[in-house]
Motif scaffolding. Structure first.
Motif, PDB file in Angstrom:
ATOM      1  N   ALA A 625      37.469  -8.001  18.635  1.00 48.89           N
ATOM      2  CA  ALA A 625      37.774  -7.449  19.399  1.00 48.89           C
ATOM      3  C   ALA A 625      36.710  -7.972  20.662  1.00 48.89           C
ATOM      4  O   ALA A 625      36.569  -8.335  22.066  1.00 48.89           O
ATOM      5  CB  ALA A 625      37.940  -6.444  19.126  1.00 48.89           C
ATOM      6  N   VAL A 626      35.371  -8.006  20.073  1.00 46.40           N
ATOM      7  CA  VAL A 626      34.203  -8.368  20.561  1.00 46.40           C
ATOM      8  C   VAL A 626      33.995  -9.821  21.314  1.00 46.40           C
ATOM      9  O   VAL A 626      33.959 -10.098  22.355  1.00 46.40           O
ATOM     10  CB  VAL A 626      32.980  -8.542  19.454  1.00 46.40           C
ATOM     11  N   LEU A 627      34.219 -10.877  20.474  1.00 52.11           N
ATOM     12  CA  LEU A 627      34.970 -11.651  21.439  1.00 52.11           C
ATOM     13  C   LEU A 627      35.847 -11.899  22.240  1.00 52.11           C
ATOM     14  O   LEU A 627      35.639 -13.112  23.237  1.00 52.11           O
ATOM     15  CB  LEU A 627      34.711 -12.885  19.642  1.00 52.11           C
ATOM     16  N   ASP A 628      36.972 -11.442  21.711  1.00 52.51           N
ATOM     17  CA  ASP A 628      38.082 -11.868  22.845  1.00 52.51           C
ATOM     18  C   ASP A 628      37.813 -11.486  24.483  1.00 52.51           C
ATOM     19  O   ASP A 628      37.462 -11.902  25.891  1.00 52.51           O
ATOM     20  CB  ASP A 628      38.991 -10.605  22.557  1.00 52.51           C
ATOM     21  N   TRP A 629      36.563 -10.118  24.023  1.00 54.37           N
ATOM     22  CA  TRP A 629      35.907  -9.911  25.394  1.00 54.37           C
ATOM     23  C   TRP A 629      34.803 -10.459  26.232  1.00 54.37           C
ATOM     24  O   TRP A 629      34.743 -10.451  27.329  1.00 54.37           O
ATOM     25  CB  TRP A 629      35.563  -8.680  25.417  1.00 54.37           C
ATOM     26  N   VAL A 630      34.098 -10.675  25.389  1.00 54.99           N
ATOM     27  CA  VAL A 630      33.041 -11.307  25.870  1.00 54.99           C
ATOM     28  C   VAL A 630      33.527 -13.246  26.477  1.00 54.99           C
ATOM     29  O   VAL A 630      33.516 -13.397  28.019  1.00 54.99           O
ATOM     30  CB  VAL A 630      31.821 -12.632  24.529  1.00 54.99           C
ATOM     31  N   ALA A 631      34.610 -14.157  25.517  1.00 54.36           N
ATOM     32  CA  ALA A 631      35.358 -14.558  26.634  1.00 54.36           C
ATOM     33  C   ALA A 631      36.478 -14.587  28.067  1.00 54.36           C
ATOM     34  O   ALA A 631      35.892 -14.725  28.979  1.00 54.36           O
ATOM     35  CB  ALA A 631      36.588 -15.270  25.597  1.00 54.36           C
ATOM     36  N   ARG A 632      36.710 -13.727  27.956  1.00 58.62           N
ATOM     37  CA  ARG A 632      37.768 -12.494  29.290  1.00 58.62           C
ATOM     38  C   ARG A 632      36.685 -12.288  30.137  1.00 58.62           C
ATOM     39  O   ARG A 632      36.762 -13.274  31.319  1.00 58.62           O
ATOM     40  CB  ARG A 632      38.206 -11.198  29.156  1.00 58.62           C
ATOM     41  N   VAL A 656      34.238  -1.131  23.382  1.00 55.30           N
ATOM     42  CA  VAL A 656      34.584  -3.013  23.519  1.00 55.30           C
ATOM     43  C   VAL A 656      36.064  -2.898  24.714  1.00 55.30           C
ATOM     44  O   VAL A 656      37.061  -3.312  25.015  1.00 55.30           O
ATOM     45  CB  VAL A 656      34.598  -4.115  22.672  1.00 55.30           C
ATOM     46  N   ASP A 657      36.673  -1.974  23.800  1.00 49.67           N
ATOM     47  CA  ASP A 657      38.037  -0.600  24.990  1.00 49.67           C
ATOM     48  C   ASP A 657      38.167  -1.146  25.790  1.00 49.67           C
ATOM     49  O   ASP A 657      38.813  -1.466  26.723  1.00 49.67           O
ATOM     50  CB  ASP A 657      38.738  -0.671  23.970  1.00 49.67           C
ATOM     51  N   GLY A 658      36.893  -0.329  26.637  1.00 50.78           N
ATOM     52  CA  GLY A 658      36.621   0.234  27.545  1.00 50.78           C
ATOM     53  C   GLY A 658      36.287  -0.995  28.584  1.00 50.78           C
ATOM     54  O   GLY A 658      36.535  -1.387  29.740  1.00 50.78           O
ATOM     55  N   LEU A 659      35.390  -1.979  28.100  1.00 46.06           N
ATOM     56  CA  LEU A 659      35.315  -3.121  28.796  1.00 46.06           C
ATOM     57  C   LEU A 659      36.662  -3.887  29.702  1.00 46.06           C
ATOM     58  O   LEU A 659      35.884  -4.762  30.180  1.00 46.06           O
ATOM     59  CB  LEU A 659      33.764  -3.660  27.934  1.00 46.06           C
ATOM     60  N   ARG A 660      37.158  -4.364  27.665  1.00 48.42           N
ATOM     61  CA  ARG A 660      37.894  -4.860  28.753  1.00 48.42           C
ATOM     62  C   ARG A 660      38.759  -4.327  30.213  1.00 48.42           C
ATOM     63  O   ARG A 660      39.434  -4.990  30.099  1.00 48.42           O
ATOM     64  CB  ARG A 660      39.110  -4.788  27.360  1.00 48.42           C
ATOM     65  N   ARG A 661      39.230  -3.329  30.089  1.00 48.27           N
ATOM     66  CA  ARG A 661      39.790  -2.865  30.928  1.00 48.27           C
ATOM     67  C   ARG A 661      39.257  -2.938  32.352  1.00 48.27           C
ATOM     68  O   ARG A 661      39.750  -2.463  33.303  1.00 48.27           O
ATOM     69  CB  ARG A 661      40.242  -1.359  30.735  1.00 48.27           C
ATOM     70  N   ILE A 662      37.831  -2.538  32.206  1.00 53.44           N
ATOM     71  CA  ILE A 662      36.926  -2.812  33.372  1.00 53.44           C
ATOM     72  C   ILE A 662      36.955  -4.526  34.159  1.00 53.44           C
ATOM     73  O   ILE A 662      37.176  -4.573  35.128  1.00 53.44           O
ATOM     74  CB  ILE A 662      35.309  -2.172  32.754  1.00 53.44           C
ATOM     75  N   THR A 663      37.164  -4.949  32.611  1.00 52.81           N
ATOM     76  CA  THR A 663      37.357  -6.932  32.714  1.00 52.81           C
ATOM     77  C   THR A 663      38.598  -6.316  33.749  1.00 52.81           C
ATOM     78  O   THR A 663      38.413  -7.463  34.285  1.00 52.81           O
ATOM     79  CB  THR A 663      36.682  -7.312  32.246  1.00 52.81           C
TER      80      THR A 663
END
Length: 837
Positions: A625-632, A656-663
């Motif tokens: 999940a960490v790598l997925d968000w960094v890629a996004r 990380v879940d929150g950062l994915r939502r923000i991105t």
């Protein structure tokens, strides 16, 4: 290749062929120039050096540069007994072969004002050696002499006297590291920086060794190969030179090859003096090291099986027990090796050493390790962070409850909770308390993965059985983990105290596991400063115990926290890049790659950041999940918002879940998607909730930015940027944009800084930014250094590849930053890449 020789203007002196830069700049022009200068008048020049150092090439350069007749000959190993053969080959006639004076006069009458070149003088006959000083009184002569050689002592002294009287004795220098690295990259372009550095180290400045090793890698071999598949011509050349050593010297060189490291001089015995006199070994502060490790490897390979075994046995008596066990094993004395390894493990001061020795004892062929040794090896492997090794030495079919618990613990460390629980099903309820505590720990932690709610209830039941503070350190840590998972009040203290208690009880595994869980939970809750501090402290403790796998986990986690905070971007890129160059556990590699990629993307190195992520094979589940968000995030920063909005299916920690939502919300905004976009949903972190709610009411972004202020600089900047972008009124939009600009500039968040300045230009505000200095162009070396920085190379590897010191690398980086107007090295690298196209 060297340029064609030309005359030096105004001197009338033959010019030395000039070498080009890089791999072809060999042999060194100054050595050839010194030889030519000594040959202005009749005399003898001796070019001496180890095999493969380029002596013959020097003769070729001298012949090319000389304006006049050149007579080229040389000795042959198979015909070393033929009188005057080297001279006859040079002048192409039969010569007197009975008296040195007649031979000298016959050669002089033919060479006259020309140049006589003789190769491989180490194989010359006595008559030739006797005639050379007399010939040198009237003719120019250049000869090569391989070291070591078998010339009698008086013959070498006569050569030295003649060279001293009318010429020069020149020793071939080692090939510089930068030239050697350039040659490797020329022959094996796909070789990684680590491979290049290792080949350069093994070759030890010997050009022929550099070439042979690089060709082997280019043909699909590995840089660590030491025998089959390597260039047999090189090995033959080196073996021929070693054959001219005395037996003690050959044995000492072979010992260095078997040891694979520098060693105290007395270990090598009487042969060391000869090795140092021939330039094969250097001694520094009483420590002897081979100039070319490859030469030492060849020397070891020349031993027949009996000699090799005998030398391993001898070395076993001279080195510490940890190494002695391996030498005994290599000698075939596996029984003795087993006993030495077990005894050494009992006296080992660190988990790392203990695990290494006990695993060696369990893996020796023909030796059946005792059950208690296998149990000790499995326990030591777990403490050192090597669950795979633990599983290897524990029989999966065993009925021993202790072994079953160790196996379950290893599976748990590997992330296989279901298999871990299954491994301890046979452990009975009447097992000893320490075994029962271990079983209940594994069951509880497995349940925490599959059924968090049930785990909390199960933890309370276990407290009734084992007491409010379980005596078993691992079980106490597991209960603390359950409380941390459900965020019960005081969970931080519970994990920290569990780690401390486990350490005091000598349970290194429980202590490190608890510390790791503390770091991960603090990170998940966006308490990044605390998490980084805890990770740094744990890494230092692991380093002292040589628990490398655990140490790298904590270092990578600390770097990830630093990257999320958006501070010290350069330091994160440098340290994470250095870490990913090593052998790492999967979870450590995942965090290190994520940290380096996020910092690079924030600093403007978007292409290298995305390439680093794509190059990571088999993303571990724990950091997926960490790598997925960094890629996004990297895709969004790179202007490709569509790649940041695809639905995410894998679960992620709260932050990380929150950062994915923000991105995703930012990506929707950039893509022009109308509507509120992603909602907070079940987000739990207050800063995340505040940020997502602010997109519906932009005046809330100030509060959201304040919520991130002490947590993550980059998210604070994004909130301020969003406030300015969503506000049409300049009086309301400009202040947050100016603050976003200031914070981004201070932190080196180049991409976000650019967005802030573009937004300010909408309101006719153009900031006076620092640009590159007019007429201050980057030098070639600065370009090379910045290009390697952009490739993610740490200072250590840049220095090794370019053959310069770390301080010089930093000087070039600072100069590039000044000339480009960059505030961080990452920004300077990005600007340099943009400039270079």
């Amino acid at each position: 290749m060297p340029e064609a020789p030309t005359d030096d203007p105004g001197t009338g002196t033959p010019a030395v062929g000039r070498a080009t830069v890089g791999a072809a700049a060999w042999p060194p022009a100054d050595l050839v120039a010194a030889a030519m200068d000594a040959l202005r008048n009749p005399g003898l020049v001796v070019i001496a050096g180890a095999p493969g150092t380029g002596r013959t090439t020097v003769l070729k350069r001298l012949g090319e540069a000389f304006r006049g007749a050149v007579f080229t000959g040389g000795a042959l190993a198979m015909l070393r007994g033929v009188p005057a053969l080297p001279l006859s080959r040079a002048v192409r006639v039969r010569l007197p072969s009975h008296e040195a004076p007649l031979l000298a006069e016959a050669v002089r009458s033919r060479v006259r004002h020309g140049l006589l070149l003789l190769d491989d003088l180490q194989w010359a006959d006595p008559l030739t050696m006797a005639a050379l000083p007399a010939i040198a009184e009237h003719c120019r002569i250049a000869v090569t002499l391989r070291t070591p050689h078998r010339l009698p002592g008086d013959a070498e002294q006569a050569l030295r006297r003649a060279a001293s009287a009318s010429g020069a004795w020149l020793n071939m220098p080692a090939m510089p590291a930068d030239a050697a690295a350039a040659l490797v990259r020329q022959i094996a372009p796909s070789a990684s920086p680590t491979v290049v550095a290792d080949l350069v180290r093994r070759a030890g400045g010997v050009p022929l060794a550099v070439t042979a090793l690089a060709k082997h890698v280019a043909q699909g071999g590995t840089h660590r190969d030491t025998g089959e598949g390597l260039d047999k011509g090189l090995a033959y050349t080196v073996a021929g030179a070693l054959a001219d050593l005395t037996r003690p010297a050959r044995t000492a060189m072979a010992a260095l090859g078997l040891l694979g490291r520098p060693v105290s001089a007395p270990v090598l015995g009487e042969g060391l003096a000869e090795l140092t006199s021939t330039g094969l070994v250097d001694i520094d502060d009483g420590i002897a090291a081979p100039v070319s490790p490859y030469t030492a490897e060849v020397a070891a390979g020349l031993l027949d099986p009996a000699e090799r075994a005998a030398l391993h046995r001898r070395l076993a008596t001279l080195v510490p027990p940890r190494e002695a066990a391996r030498h005994l094993a290599a000698a075939g004395a596996t029984g003795e090796a087993y006993q030495v390894a077990v005894r050494a493990a009992a006296a080992a001061d660190s988990s790392g050493d203990r695990a290494e020795l006990l695993l060696l004892a369990c893996d020796l062929p023909g030796v059946t390790a005792e059950p208690q040794v296998r149990i000790a090896a499995a326990r030591a492997a777990l403490a050192a962070g090597r669950p795979g090794s633990c599983l290897r030495v524990v029989d999966p079919a065993t009925t021993d409850p202790v072994a079953a618990v160790l196996r379950g613990e290893a599976l748990l460390q590997q992330g296989n909770a279901a298999a871990a629980a299954a491994a301890v099903t046979t452990v009975p309820d009447d097992a000893p308390p320490d075994v029962l505590g271990g079983r209940d720990r594994i069951r509880l932690l497995s349940m925490l993965t599959t059924d968090p709610g049930g785990a909390a209830a199960r933890a309370e039941d276990l407290l009734k059985v084992h007491g409010d503070t379980p005596a078993h350190p691992g079980l106490r840590a597991a209960i603390a983990a359950v409380r941390a998972g459900t965020r019960q009040p005081g969970w931080e203290y519970g994990l920290a105290s569990a780690a401390s208690a486990a350490g005091q009880a000598g349970d290194a595994l429980a202590a490190r596991w608890s510390a790791w869980l503390l770091v991960e939970t603090l990170t998940a809750d966006a308490r990044l400063t605390e998490a980084a501090q805890a990770a740094a402290a744990a890494a230092a403790a692991c380093a002292g115990d040589l628990a490398y796998s655990w140490q790298t986990r904590f270092i990578a986690a600390q770097l990830w926290c630093d990257a999320l905070r958006g501070e010290e971007i350069d330091e994160v890129v440098r340290r994470a890049g250095d870490l990913t160059d090593r052998t790492l556990p999967a979870v450590a590699r995942g965090y290190a790659v994520a940290a380096a990629s996020l910092a690079e993307a924030d600093g403007g190195l978007l292409a290298p950041a995305r390439a680093r992520l794509e190059a990571l094979p088999n993303r571990p589940a724990t950091t997926g999940a960490v790598l997925d968000w960094v890629a996004r995030e990297a895709a969004w920063l790179d202007g490709q918002p569509d790649q940041a909005t695809t639905p995410a299916t894998d679960p992620a920690p709260p932050l990380v879940d929150g950062l994915r939502r923000i991105t995703a919300r930012w990506a929707a905004y950039d893509a022009g998607v109308t509507g509120d976009g992603p909602h907070p949903g079940d987000a739990t972190l207050p800063p995340v909730v505040a940020t997502l709610e602010a997109w519906k009411s932009p005046d809330r972004f100030a509060a959201a930015a304040a919520a991130w202020h002490d947590l993550a600089r980059r998210e604070e900047v994004r909130c301020l940027l969003a406030r300015g972008l969503l506000e049409e009124d300049a009086e309301q939009a400009v202040p947050p944009l100016l603050e976003a600009e200031r914070l981004a500039e201070e932190a080196g968040l180049v991409v976000l800084l650019g967005r802030a300045r573009r937004a300010l230009r909408r309101h006719s505000i153009r900031r006076d930014t620092r640009g590159r200095r007019a007429g201050d162009d980057l030098t070639d070396r600065e370009r090379d250094v910045l290009r390697l920085v952009a490739n993610g190379e740490p200072t250590r590897r840049i220095a090794g590849q370019l053959g310069i010191s770390r301080e010089t690398v930093e000087t070039h980086i600072r100069a590039g930053m000044r000339k480009l107007g960059a505030r961080t090295r990452t920004e300077a690298a990005a600007l340099a890449i943009e400039e270079l196209g």
